[in-house]
Design a protein around this motif. Structure first.
Motif, PDB file in Angstrom:
ATOM      1  N   ASN A 251     -26.024 -44.631 -57.370  1.00  0.00           N
ATOM      2  CA  ASN A 251     -24.664 -44.713 -57.909  1.00  0.00           C
ATOM      3  C   ASN A 251     -23.602 -44.170 -56.960  1.00  0.00           C
ATOM      4  O   ASN A 251     -22.437 -44.040 -57.343  1.00  0.00           O
ATOM      5  N   TYR A 252     -23.981 -43.830 -55.730  1.00  0.00           N
ATOM      6  CA  TYR A 252     -23.010 -43.220 -54.819  1.00  0.00           C
ATOM      7  C   TYR A 252     -21.812 -44.121 -54.565  1.00  0.00           C
ATOM      8  O   TYR A 252     -20.661 -43.662 -54.591  1.00  0.00           O
ATOM      9  N   GLU A 253     -22.045 -45.380 -54.318  1.00  0.00           N
ATOM     10  CA  GLU A 253     -20.919 -46.278 -54.002  1.00  0.00           C
ATOM     11  C   GLU A 253     -19.985 -46.423 -55.195  1.00  0.00           C
ATOM     12  O   GLU A 253     -18.756 -46.443 -55.046  1.00  0.00           O
ATOM     13  N   GLU A 254     -20.559 -46.518 -56.392  1.00  0.00           N
ATOM     14  CA  GLU A 254     -19.723 -46.590 -57.591  1.00  0.00           C
ATOM     15  C   GLU A 254     -18.907 -45.316 -57.756  1.00  0.00           C
ATOM     16  O   GLU A 254     -17.715 -45.357 -58.109  1.00  0.00           O
ATOM     17  N   ALA A 257     -16.018 -45.340 -55.296  1.00  0.00           N
ATOM     18  CA  ALA A 257     -15.057 -46.371 -55.699  1.00  0.00           C
ATOM     19  C   ALA A 257     -14.201 -45.867 -56.854  1.00  0.00           C
ATOM     20  O   ALA A 257     -12.973 -46.065 -56.872  1.00  0.00           O
ATOM     21  N   GLU A 302     -25.924 -40.359 -45.987  1.00  0.00           N
ATOM     22  CA  GLU A 302     -25.803 -41.188 -47.188  1.00  0.00           C
ATOM     23  C   GLU A 302     -24.393 -41.114 -47.766  1.00  0.00           C
ATOM     24  O   GLU A 302     -23.831 -42.118 -48.214  1.00  0.00           O
ATOM     25  N   SER A 306     -21.386 -44.252 -47.990  1.00  0.00           N
ATOM     26  CA  SER A 306     -20.774 -44.683 -49.255  1.00  0.00           C
ATOM     27  C   SER A 306     -19.269 -44.480 -49.248  1.00  0.00           C
ATOM     28  O   SER A 306     -18.517 -45.289 -49.789  1.00  0.00           O
ATOM     29  N   GLU A 308     -17.331 -44.644 -46.612  1.00  0.00           N
ATOM     30  CA  GLU A 308     -16.772 -45.697 -45.763  1.00  0.00           C
ATOM     31  C   GLU A 308     -16.641 -47.009 -46.515  1.00  0.00           C
ATOM     32  O   GLU A 308     -15.620 -47.712 -46.419  1.00  0.00           O
ATOM     33  N   ARG A 309     -17.677 -47.344 -47.281  1.00  0.00           N
ATOM     34  CA  ARG A 309     -17.633 -48.609 -48.020  1.00  0.00           C
ATOM     35  C   ARG A 309     -16.596 -48.580 -49.136  1.00  0.00           C
ATOM     36  O   ARG A 309     -16.112 -49.636 -49.563  1.00  0.00           O
ATOM     37  N   ALA A 310     -16.244 -47.389 -49.613  1.00  0.00           N
ATOM     38  CA  ALA A 310     -15.217 -47.276 -50.656  1.00  0.00           C
ATOM     39  C   ALA A 310     -13.811 -47.304 -50.079  1.00  0.00           C
ATOM     40  O   ALA A 310     -12.832 -47.336 -50.834  1.00  0.00           O
TER      41      ALA A 310
END
Length: 410
Positions: A251-254, A257, A302, A306, A308-310
């Motif tokens: 759930n890191y990316e969520e 975000a 990790e 995440s 960076e992607r957010a």
């Protein structure tokens, strides 16, 4: 007998005497300190402890089947930690470790509530017996070897606040994982901010709401029994202390975000979390099964991926190395001093389980790769000043006011 054979292979530093399930004595190590003698109370442990020692040793201690006859539990786990690399080199453990690293713990909403209740909805008396008076259940900040737990937890709140750029009194702050309310109340009292705290613990919610009312702050400090994924507001500042460990790697990316959704364009966030200073790895299986179900610990690689992607910007990172080891030492000493009272609340098995948890975690921070990181985040690179002077200046000013008994928001 597998477990005695494993100890013979891995214990090269320190000194362990093992009395196996049949009463036979084995000696391992190089004769140096620390020294300990452990006894196995059943023959089957000679084999079962070898199958998944990271889980089964704690289970055996919790059940009273592994006892310490010389030295302490801390001594035994210190020896294990100092020889852990020898353990990692064993082929079967290396394979198991690679499999476990691929697992991505997820925490859907219903499971997250159950996981939180398992630990944080225990008796409030328990937490009063080993935490500080503000019930800060996260890494303290020791500015001096003379700091007691109460002082170090006050330093922690001040240190975190200094990184939030609290530059005006009308800020709206979101506290994700607000615990018993201590940090949220501190931020409101020190700065006049409007604070919303989120928790999934029924007991923590009840206590924190009561504290806000008792402090006369209910008009600008509210605590909600709500998952962060259900929060819809937008805030100037977001802080999260000791909650990210419960998010789950899946759930890191969520999480990041949603953090971006919460922040205003010039907003600032501060994430305080346990982490690993080396490669990604799963949390200890004893901790996950008995203490914090659903928990997981990130490595910085990790977290950065995440973030960076957010689309968020990391504006500052600080690594707190031995602060949590010292925090856990204080908790363990208080817990053991109140062991009889805690056993009356629960039982001896509970006491052994929590003693193992507190010692194991202290060992992890003192001798292995566990640490705490504080990561400041923003949507824009210019959201905070170019240098860190503002942090030190805020912290010093509010330390001076605290020593003189003055609140900045008065």
């Amino acid at each position: 007998m597998l477990f005695p054979a494993i100890l013979k292979s891995i214990v090269r530093t320190g000194s362990v005497r093992l009395i196996d399930g049949a009463g036979k004595v084995h000696a391992y190590g190089d004769g140096t300190s620390p020294h300990c003698t452990i006894r196995l109370g059943a023959r089957h442990l000679d084999y079962t402890l070898a199958l998944n020692p990271e889980l089964s040793i704690g289970q055996a201690y919790m059940d009273g089947l592994l006892t310490i006859e010389e030295g302490t539990l801390f001594d035994f786990l210190e020896i294990a930690a100092k020889n852990y690399r020898n353990f990692e080199q064993m082929a079967w453990f290396s394979l198991l470790s690679r499999i476990m690293r691929r697992l991505k713990q997820c925490n859907p909403l219903d499971r997250a509530r159950r996981n939180v209740a398992h630990h944080y909805d225990l008796s409030g008396q328990l937490y009063d017996l080993f935490l500080d008076k503000d019930r800060q259940y996260s890494c303290a900040y020791f500015t001096s070897a003379d700091d007691d737990l109460e002082a170090a937890q006050e330093h922690k709140k001040r240190h975190i606040a200094s990184k939030l750029l609290l530059d005006r009194p009308d800020l709206k702050i979101l506290d994700i994982g607000s615990g018993w309310g201590g940090l949220g109340l501190y931020l409101a009292e020190e700065t006049g901010a409007d604070v919303t705290g989120l928790t999934l613990s029924v007991e923590q919610h009840k206590v924190s709401q009561g504290r806000a009312t008792a402090a006369g702050l209910a008009d600008r400090v509210r605590f909600c029994l709500r998952d962060y994924r259900k929060e819809l507001g937008q805030y100037d500042r977001v802080v999260s202390v000791g909650m990210f460990e419960h998010v789950g790697k899946g759930n890191y990316e969520e999480f990041f975000a949603r953090l971006g959704d919460f922040l205003t364009p010039d907003g600032v966030a501060l994430l305080h979390s346990i982490g690993y200073s080396d490669a990604p790895a799963p949390i200890n299986p004893f901790i996950r099964k008995y203490i914090f179900p659903g928990a997981d610990i990130p490595s910085l690689s990790e977290v950065f991926a995440s973030v960076e992607r957010a689309g968020l910007v990391v504006t500052d990172v600080e690594i707190l190395r031995l602060h949590y080891a010292d925090t856990l030492r204080h908790w363990r000493q208080r817990f053991m001093a109140n062991r009889q009272r805690i056993a009356a609340l629960y039982d001896e098995r509970f006491c052994r389980m929590w003693e193992f948890y507190l010692v194991l975690c202290e060992i992890g921070f003192r001798f292995r790769s566990m640490m705490v990181f504080q990561m400041q985040l923003a949507k824009r690179a210019d959201a905070v000043p170019l240098t860190r002077d503002y942090m030190a200046n805020w912290e010093q000013a509010h330390r001076t006011m605290a020593n003189s008994g003055v609140r900045a928001a008065e």
